[in-house]
Design an enzyme around this catalytic site. Structure first.
Site, PDB file in Angstrom:
ATOM      1  N   ASP A  64       0.888  -1.169   0.000  1.00 51.30           N
ATOM      2  CA  ASP A  64       0.000   0.000   0.000  1.00 51.30           C
ATOM      3  C   ASP A  64       0.922   1.214   0.000  1.00 51.30           C
ATOM      4  O   ASP A  64       1.721   1.387   0.936  1.00 51.30           O
ATOM      5  CB  ASP A  64      -0.868  -0.050   1.267  1.00 51.30           C
ATOM      6  CG  ASP A  64      -1.779   1.165   1.394  1.00 51.30           C
ATOM      7  OD1 ASP A  64      -1.475   2.221   0.828  1.00 51.30           O
ATOM      8  OD2 ASP A  64      -2.797   1.038   2.100  1.00 51.30           O
ATOM      9  N   TYR A 157      -9.163  15.222  -5.936  1.00 51.55           N
ATOM     10  CA  TYR A 157      -8.310  14.557  -6.934  1.00 51.55           C
ATOM     11  C   TYR A 157      -7.510  15.595  -7.725  1.00 51.55           C
ATOM     12  O   TYR A 157      -6.294  15.452  -7.918  1.00 51.55           O
ATOM     13  CB  TYR A 157      -9.204  13.729  -7.862  1.00 51.55           C
ATOM     14  CG  TYR A 157      -8.484  12.963  -8.949  1.00 51.55           C
ATOM     15  CD1 TYR A 157      -7.920  11.716  -8.685  1.00 51.55           C
ATOM     16  CD2 TYR A 157      -8.395  13.470 -10.248  1.00 51.55           C
ATOM     17  CE1 TYR A 157      -7.277  10.993  -9.691  1.00 51.55           C
ATOM     18  CE2 TYR A 157      -7.756  12.758 -11.250  1.00 51.55           C
ATOM     19  CZ  TYR A 157      -7.201  11.519 -10.968  1.00 51.55           C
ATOM     20  OH  TYR A 157      -6.568  10.817 -11.966  1.00 51.55           O
TER      21      TYR A 157
HETATM   22  P1  NAD Z   1      -6.319   1.708 -12.287  1.00 56.74           P
HETATM   23  O1  NAD Z   1      -7.398   1.745 -11.265  1.00 56.74           O
HETATM   24  O2  NAD Z   1      -6.282   0.600 -13.258  1.00 56.74           O
HETATM   25  O3  NAD Z   1      -4.884   1.804 -11.600  1.00 56.74           O
HETATM   26  C1  NAD Z   1      -4.679   2.369 -10.347  1.00 56.74           C
HETATM   27  C2  NAD Z   1      -3.854   1.401  -9.548  1.00 56.74           C
HETATM   28  O4  NAD Z   1      -3.520   1.982  -8.291  1.00 56.74           O
HETATM   29  C3  NAD Z   1      -4.592   0.087  -9.253  1.00 56.74           C
HETATM   30  O5  NAD Z   1      -3.764  -0.996  -9.604  1.00 56.74           O
HETATM   31  C4  NAD Z   1      -4.807   0.126  -7.757  1.00 56.74           C
HETATM   32  O6  NAD Z   1      -4.771  -1.148  -7.153  1.00 56.74           O
HETATM   33  C5  NAD Z   1      -3.622   0.964  -7.323  1.00 56.74           C
HETATM   34  N1  NAD Z   1      -3.799   1.526  -5.992  1.00 56.74           N
HETATM   35  C6  NAD Z   1      -4.879   2.179  -5.501  1.00 56.74           C
HETATM   36  N2  NAD Z   1      -4.674   2.492  -4.212  1.00 56.74           N
HETATM   37  C7  NAD Z   1      -3.433   2.035  -3.895  1.00 56.74           C
HETATM   38  C8  NAD Z   1      -2.646   2.048  -2.724  1.00 56.74           C
HETATM   39  N3  NAD Z   1      -3.101   2.599  -1.581  1.00 56.74           N
HETATM   40  N4  NAD Z   1      -1.428   1.489  -2.760  1.00 56.74           N
HETATM   41  C9  NAD Z   1      -0.959   0.919  -3.892  1.00 56.74           C
HETATM   42  N5  NAD Z   1      -1.647   0.866  -5.031  1.00 56.74           N
HETATM   43  C10 NAD Z   1      -2.875   1.420  -5.025  1.00 56.74           C
HETATM   44  O7  NAD Z   1      -6.463   3.078 -13.049  1.00 56.74           O
HETATM   45  P2  NAD Z   1      -5.483   3.882 -14.021  1.00 56.74           P
HETATM   46  O8  NAD Z   1      -6.373   4.720 -14.808  1.00 56.74           O
HETATM   47  O9  NAD Z   1      -4.494   2.999 -14.657  1.00 56.74           O
HETATM   48  O10 NAD Z   1      -4.739   4.831 -12.982  1.00 56.74           O
HETATM   49  C11 NAD Z   1      -3.329   4.942 -12.946  1.00 56.74           C
HETATM   50  C12 NAD Z   1      -2.974   6.389 -12.686  1.00 56.74           C
HETATM   51  O11 NAD Z   1      -3.388   7.153 -13.807  1.00 56.74           O
HETATM   52  C13 NAD Z   1      -3.659   6.991 -11.481  1.00 56.74           C
HETATM   53  O12 NAD Z   1      -2.731   7.761 -10.746  1.00 56.74           O
HETATM   54  C14 NAD Z   1      -4.713   7.886 -12.091  1.00 56.74           C
HETATM   55  O13 NAD Z   1      -5.027   8.970 -11.257  1.00 56.74           O
HETATM   56  C15 NAD Z   1      -4.032   8.314 -13.363  1.00 56.74           C
HETATM   57  N6  NAD Z   1      -4.899   8.804 -14.427  1.00 56.74           N
HETATM   58  C16 NAD Z   1      -5.811   7.994 -15.013  1.00 56.74           C
HETATM   59  C17 NAD Z   1      -6.608   8.495 -16.041  1.00 56.74           C
HETATM   60  C18 NAD Z   1      -7.642   7.654 -16.745  1.00 56.74           C
HETATM   61  O14 NAD Z   1      -8.438   8.200 -17.519  1.00 56.74           O
HETATM   62  N7  NAD Z   1      -7.673   6.352 -16.561  1.00 56.74           N
HETATM   63  C19 NAD Z   1      -6.453   9.823 -16.451  1.00 56.74           C
HETATM   64  C20 NAD Z   1      -5.500  10.619 -15.838  1.00 56.74           C
HETATM   65  C21 NAD Z   1      -4.723  10.091 -14.828  1.00 56.74           C
END
Ligand code: NAD
Length: 277
Positions: A64, A157
């Site tokens: 985490d 966020y």
């Molecule tokens: P996702 O939910 O697939 O990935 C997020 C990951 O973070 C997951 O694997 C989750 O288990 C992990 N996570 C959450 N809380 C955690 C913790 N306390 N400790 C360790 N791991 C933890 O979604 P994603 O879209 O791939 O997100 C990845 C990053 O991209 C994030 O930082 C998100 O804010 C950013 N992001 C995503 C988008 C989008 O449209 N998908 C756009 C801009 C930014």
């Protein structure tokens, strides 16, 4: 596939899904040994196994990112298994909705604990090793377009992602003398579990409802669609590598033109800008 990252070691938080997983897969495919850091043991194991199956080197590490001891242990395990650390990608993150008026303190603290403190803790644990990287250490932080342009109803966020961009600039300046570069990517909408979860929340939740809303969100990007995780991973892998040797302190949009469009779209009744200085 190029061997751009051959002989290097990368740790990717949030590495078991979405953008983090795509980055872990791409770094491994280009030669890096990758520690896949996830919070869910099962997903983390499966991702590392899939990378190994594809011929890469991957170590599952469960942590985490808001827990300092767990993060320190994840970095220590990576270094002990692979002999060092050259690249840190921080993709772990959570999305919570609300305006300032309706966000409770628990939600605010949770978002900052994972999205901001998690990056601080991971970078703090990784930097001593990144500074010793023979090829030059690199940190790539996954931020968001929401760090740079307001969207309604995501106050905590957006504030957290804005803080990350500032943290990236601070770290870039502090770490440059040690040969470590620090950059962020700012994705627009990317087809990941996080985005699909949001689409289910703001539609009727059916497959068709999610598909329709993702299409609508895609059309709000000038390129006309949402991104695939691999398209963000490509920029992450570039920033992580030596081809980006003179790039540090940046927050690079990977957004299908969203931020550019915001810059030029004026409301109908906005007066013509004055041409005199
Ligand atoms: P996702 O939910 O697939 O990935 C997020 C990951 O973070 C997951 O694997 C989750 O288990 C992990 N996570 C959450 N809380 C955690 C913790 N306390 N400790 C360790 N791991 C933890 O979604 P994603 O879209 O791939 O997100 C990845 C990053 O991209 C994030 O930082 C998100 O804010 C950013 N992001 C995503 C988008 C989008 O449209 N998908 C756009 C801009 C930014």
């Amino acid at each position: 596939m190029s061997e751009e990252h051959a002989g290097r070691v990368a740790l990717v938080t949030g590495g078991s899904s979405g953008i983090g997983r795509a980055a872990a897969e791409l770094l491994a495919a280009s030669g890096a040994a990758v520690a896949v850091c996830g919070v869910d043991a099962d997903d983390t194991e499966k991702t590392a196994a899939a990378i190994a199956e594809a011929g890469g080197r991957a170590l599952p590490v469960v942590a985490d990112v808001s827990d300092p001891d767990a993060v320190a242990e994840a970095v220590a395990r990576t270094v002990s298994e692979y002999g060092g650390l050259d690249v840190l990608v921080t993709s772990a993150g959570i999305q919570r909705y609300g305006t300032v008026a309706d966000t409770d303190e628990k939600t605010w603290d949770e978002v900052f604990a994972v999205n901001v403190k998690g990056v601080f803790l991971t970078a703090r644990a990784a930097l001593p090793h990144l500074r010793r990287s023979a090829s030059g250490g690199s940190v790539v932080v996954v931020s968001s377009v929401q760090s740079r342009a307001a969207q309604s109803n995501v106050a905590a966020y957006a504030a957290a992602k804005g803080a990350l961009n500032a943290l990236v600039r601070s770290m870039a300046v502090d770490e440059a003398p040690f040969g470590v570069r620090v950059n962020a990517v700012c994705p627009g909408s990317v087809d990941t579990p996080m985005l699909r979860h949001s689409a289910a929340r703001f539609s009727d939740g059916s497959d068709e409802g999610v598909r329709r809303l993702l299409g609508e969100w895609g059309r709000s990007h000038p390129i006309g669609r949402i991104a695939q995780p691999r398209e963000v991973a490509e920029v992450i892998a570039f920033l992580a590598g030596t081809r980006a040797g003179f790039v540090t302190g940046t927050d690079i949009p990977v957004d299908g033109g969203v931020l550019a469009a915001l810059a030029v779209t004026l409301p109908q009744d906005t007066p013509e800008p004055s041409t005199t200085a």
